[in-house]
Design a protein around this motif. Structure first.
Motif, mmCIF file in Angstrom:
data_model
loop_
_atom_site.group_PDB
_atom_site.id
_atom_site.type_symbol
_atom_site.label_atom_id
_atom_site.label_comp_id
_atom_site.label_asym_id
_atom_site.label_seq_id
_atom_site.Cartn_x
_atom_site.Cartn_y
_atom_site.Cartn_z
ATOM 1 N N ALA A 30 -91.778 -59.638 11.479
ATOM 2 C CA ALA A 30 -91.694 -58.914 10.208
ATOM 3 C C ALA A 30 -90.280 -58.922 9.644
ATOM 4 O O ALA A 30 -90.065 -58.843 8.445
ATOM 5 N N GLY A 31 -89.285 -58.983 10.504
ATOM 6 C CA GLY A 31 -87.895 -59.012 10.068
ATOM 7 C C GLY A 31 -87.042 -59.697 11.107
ATOM 8 O O GLY A 31 -87.524 -60.123 12.144
ATOM 9 N N GLY A 32 -85.786 -59.843 10.846
ATOM 10 C CA GLY A 32 -84.894 -60.506 11.778
ATOM 11 C C GLY A 32 -83.596 -60.888 11.103
ATOM 12 O O GLY A 32 -83.443 -60.723 9.882
ATOM 13 N N PRO A 33 -82.659 -61.416 11.871
ATOM 14 C CA PRO A 33 -81.381 -61.819 11.288
ATOM 15 C C PRO A 33 -81.551 -63.034 10.394
ATOM 16 O O PRO A 33 -82.523 -63.783 10.515
ATOM 17 N N PRO A 34 -80.654 -63.270 9.473
ATOM 18 C CA PRO A 34 -80.735 -64.451 8.607
ATOM 19 C C PRO A 34 -80.692 -65.730 9.434
ATOM 20 O O PRO A 34 -80.083 -65.777 10.501
ATOM 21 N N VAL A 35 -81.356 -66.754 8.944
ATOM 22 C CA VAL A 35 -81.300 -68.062 9.591
ATOM 23 C C VAL A 35 -80.136 -68.836 8.995
ATOM 24 O O VAL A 35 -79.870 -68.766 7.786
ATOM 25 N N ARG A 36 -79.435 -69.558 9.855
ATOM 26 C CA ARG A 36 -78.237 -70.278 9.414
ATOM 27 C C ARG A 36 -78.514 -71.715 9.001
ATOM 28 O O ARG A 36 -77.600 -72.415 8.567
ATOM 29 N N HIS A 37 -79.731 -72.145 9.169
ATOM 30 C CA HIS A 37 -80.070 -73.524 8.831
ATOM 31 C C HIS A 37 -79.934 -73.777 7.332
ATOM 32 O O HIS A 37 -80.193 -72.890 6.512
ATOM 33 N N ARG A 38 -79.565 -74.989 7.012
ATOM 34 C CA ARG A 38 -79.564 -75.424 5.617
ATOM 35 C C ARG A 38 -80.975 -75.888 5.276
ATOM 36 O O ARG A 38 -81.507 -76.785 5.945
ATOM 37 N N GLN A 111 -89.901 -88.494 -2.341
ATOM 38 C CA GLN A 111 -88.786 -88.525 -3.285
ATOM 39 C C GLN A 111 -88.043 -87.191 -3.303
ATOM 40 O O GLN A 111 -86.827 -87.148 -3.511
ATOM 41 N N GLY A 112 -88.760 -86.109 -3.052
ATOM 42 C CA GLY A 112 -88.097 -84.812 -2.980
ATOM 43 C C GLY A 112 -87.259 -84.648 -1.728
ATOM 44 O O GLY A 112 -86.251 -83.936 -1.725
ATOM 45 N N ALA A 113 -87.665 -85.315 -0.643
ATOM 46 C CA ALA A 113 -86.938 -85.222 0.622
ATOM 47 C C ALA A 113 -85.809 -86.245 0.719
ATOM 48 O O ALA A 113 -84.953 -86.135 1.614
ATOM 49 N N ALA A 114 -85.788 -87.221 -0.180
ATOM 50 C CA ALA A 114 -84.777 -88.277 -0.109
ATOM 51 C C ALA A 114 -83.376 -87.704 -0.231
ATOM 52 O O ALA A 114 -83.119 -86.762 -0.988
ATOM 53 N N GLY A 115 -82.447 -88.269 0.537
ATOM 54 C CA GLY A 115 -81.061 -87.837 0.478
ATOM 55 C C GLY A 115 -80.812 -86.484 1.096
ATOM 56 O O GLY A 115 -79.903 -85.763 0.678
ATOM 57 N N ALA A 116 -81.619 -86.130 2.098
ATOM 58 C CA ALA A 116 -81.497 -84.798 2.714
ATOM 59 C C ALA A 116 -80.668 -84.838 3.988
ATOM 60 O O ALA A 116 -80.909 -84.054 4.911
ATOM 61 N N GLY A 117 -79.682 -85.719 4.040
ATOM 62 C CA GLY A 117 -78.877 -85.843 5.246
ATOM 63 C C GLY A 117 -78.082 -84.605 5.600
ATOM 64 O O GLY A 117 -77.699 -84.416 6.757
ATOM 65 N N ASP A 118 -77.819 -83.743 4.627
ATOM 66 C CA ASP A 118 -77.055 -82.519 4.897
ATOM 67 C C ASP A 118 -77.965 -81.312 5.084
ATOM 68 O O ASP A 118 -77.500 -80.166 5.062
ATOM 69 N N LEU A 200 -95.447 -76.159 4.358
ATOM 70 C CA LEU A 200 -95.184 -76.950 5.560
ATOM 71 C C LEU A 200 -93.681 -76.927 5.822
ATOM 72 O O LEU A 200 -92.881 -77.224 4.926
ATOM 73 N N VAL A 201 -93.299 -76.570 7.044
ATOM 74 C CA VAL A 201 -91.888 -76.401 7.400
ATOM 75 C C VAL A 201 -91.578 -77.333 8.563
ATOM 76 O O VAL A 201 -92.201 -77.248 9.627
ATOM 77 N N VAL A 202 -90.596 -78.219 8.385
ATOM 78 C CA VAL A 202 -90.334 -79.251 9.397
ATOM 79 C C VAL A 202 -88.834 -79.500 9.523
ATOM 80 O O VAL A 202 -88.097 -79.481 8.529
ATOM 81 N N ARG A 203 -88.394 -79.711 10.743
ATOM 82 C CA ARG A 203 -86.990 -80.073 10.960
ATOM 83 C C ARG A 203 -86.736 -81.443 10.341
ATOM 84 O O ARG A 203 -87.511 -82.388 10.545
ATOM 85 N N ARG A 204 -85.639 -81.559 9.630
ATOM 86 C CA ARG A 204 -85.368 -82.803 8.920
ATOM 87 C C ARG A 204 -85.226 -83.998 9.844
ATOM 88 O O ARG A 204 -85.740 -85.089 9.575
ATOM 89 N N ASP A 205 -84.561 -83.834 10.997
ATOM 90 C CA ASP A 205 -84.394 -84.967 11.896
ATOM 91 C C ASP A 205 -85.734 -85.413 12.489
ATOM 92 O O ASP A 205 -85.987 -86.614 12.648
ATOM 93 N N ALA A 206 -86.622 -84.468 12.803
ATOM 94 C CA ALA A 206 -87.945 -84.814 13.316
ATOM 95 C C ALA A 206 -88.776 -85.501 12.234
ATOM 96 O O ALA A 206 -89.530 -86.452 12.509
ATOM 97 N N TYR A 207 -88.636 -85.022 11.005
ATOM 98 C CA TYR A 207 -89.339 -85.626 9.866
ATOM 99 C C TYR A 207 -88.937 -87.090 9.705
ATOM 100 O O TYR A 207 -89.792 -87.979 9.553
#
Length: 358
Positions: A30-38, A111-118, A200-207
């Motif tokens: 229900a709650g928690g600390p902020p996530v630091r992921h970009r 095309q939306g995910a392109a260039g998501a290296g950061d 859908l939520v996925v880690r970019r490197d796994a994607y």
């Protein structure tokens, strides 16, 4: 053992499985600390003028994600979709038409995910979804808490008309009764997969390791196909409870519901037209035939089907009563949609948003 008794026994077994499965369903905190992921939120949008504002307002209201960037991919819209997106101050990308072998949504997502290296995490979100303020942070936290590469929070499915109330709850009921979630989470087998591309939520490197949407470019069910590709590349993912995180009314009335289901149902149940027809026949045998038999065993089978449907609805934010009592009618209507889908696939007449699905 008499046939009806056997079918009723299967219905009872699946109801028990649904009870256990939904109890094991991963749930966000229900709650928690902020996530630091970009985080990058990708919204593929084609003629979504009527729905996009609510979606983007819910994204803008996200809390606990200080590094969040939103990209709307305008996928050949002929209405004010792009203008609405720009008015909300998000990045707007104009999609190039799908190349040969690509379907529209996978192309727009790629095309939306392109260039998501950061970027650390990609969130793919349909324009008709409304997020709770903590939705993205809670979903990303599930990735970390359970060492997963993908989570698919299943939004609360809003159903209003009779057709919606009969059919829409069958989506989550199907995976709740047939897919052992904890085994699917750990197993590398691609066949053990359920996902919902609405959120859908996925880690970019796994994607990227899985090949991204390029690996599922021609798949009408790109969400499940993406999870399967991720499993093949060594990743782990699973459907999770998302009714407290998001809500959507997927189809408004019979006509859009029929068009939406027919575009993909030929593949959804069994992976192919023949496989889906066989799966549909099995569902009919287990959940429609026993109630029609007028026997005591048939009554037991009917009650078990209602129980599985009710438990799933209660755990996923659906309407429990009296809708669960109409379960056999819902399965029968699904059969009608399935036959239409298979025939449309065979004739090459299936289309979605003005595009023919080849």
């Amino acid at each position: 053992m008499r046939p009806v008794a056997l079918l009723a026994g299967i219905s009872v077994a699946t109801a028990v499985h649904a009870v256990v499965n939904t109890a094991l369903l991963r749930r966000p905190a229900a709650g928690g600390p902020p996530v630091r992921h970009r985080v990058r939120v990708v919204v593929p949008a084609r003629d979504e003028e009527a729905t996009l504002t609510g979606c983007l307002e819910s994204v803008a209201a996200q809390t606990g994600v200080p590094h969040l960037h939103t990209v709307v991919v305008d996928d050949g819209s002929t209405d004010g979709t792009a203008a609405i997106a720009r008015a909300h101050g998000v990045e707007v990308r104009t999609a190039t038409p799908p190349a040969a072998g690509w379907l529209g949504k996978p192309a727009a997502c790629a095309q939306g995910a392109a260039g998501a290296g950061d970027v650390d995490v990609l969130v793919f979100l349909d324009a008709d979804v409304r997020l709770a303020p903590h939705a993205v942070a809670a979903a990303v936290a599930l990735l970390d808490a359970h060492d997963l590469d993908l989570v698919s929070p299943w939004p609360r499915q809003l159903a209003v008309t009779p057709a919606e109330r009969l059919v829409q709850p069958l989506q989550q009921w199907l995976w709740a009764t047939t897919l052992p979630l904890r085994l699917a989470e750990r197993s590398p087998r691609p066949s053990l997969a359920a996902a919902n591309g609405q959120f859908l939520v996925v880690r970019r490197d796994a994607y990227e390791r899985a090949g991204g949407h390029g690996a599922v470019r021609g798949e009408v069910l790109e969400d499940i196909a993406l999870l399967r590709a991720l499993k093949r590349s060594g990743g782990r993912g699973v459907v999770v409870e998302g009714s407290t995180l998001a809500a959507t009314r997927m189809y408004e009335g019979w006509a859009p519901l029929r068009a939406g289901y027919e575009k993909s149902l030929w593949s959804a149940l069994g992976g192919s037209p023949v496989g889906s027809l066989l799966a549909g026949a099995a569902l009919t045998a287990v959940y429609v035939v026993p109630p029609l038999s007028g026997t005591r065993a048939g009554l037991v089978g009917y009650a078990a089907g209602v129980l599985g449907r009710a438990v799933t609805a209660a755990r996923t934010g659906g309407r429990v009563w009296p809708d669960s009592l109409t379960h056999p009618l819902g399965v029968a209507l699904l059969d009608v949609l399935l036959v239409g889908s298979v025939l449309g696939r065979r004739r090459g007449t299936l289309e979605w948003r003005g595009r023919t699905l080849r």
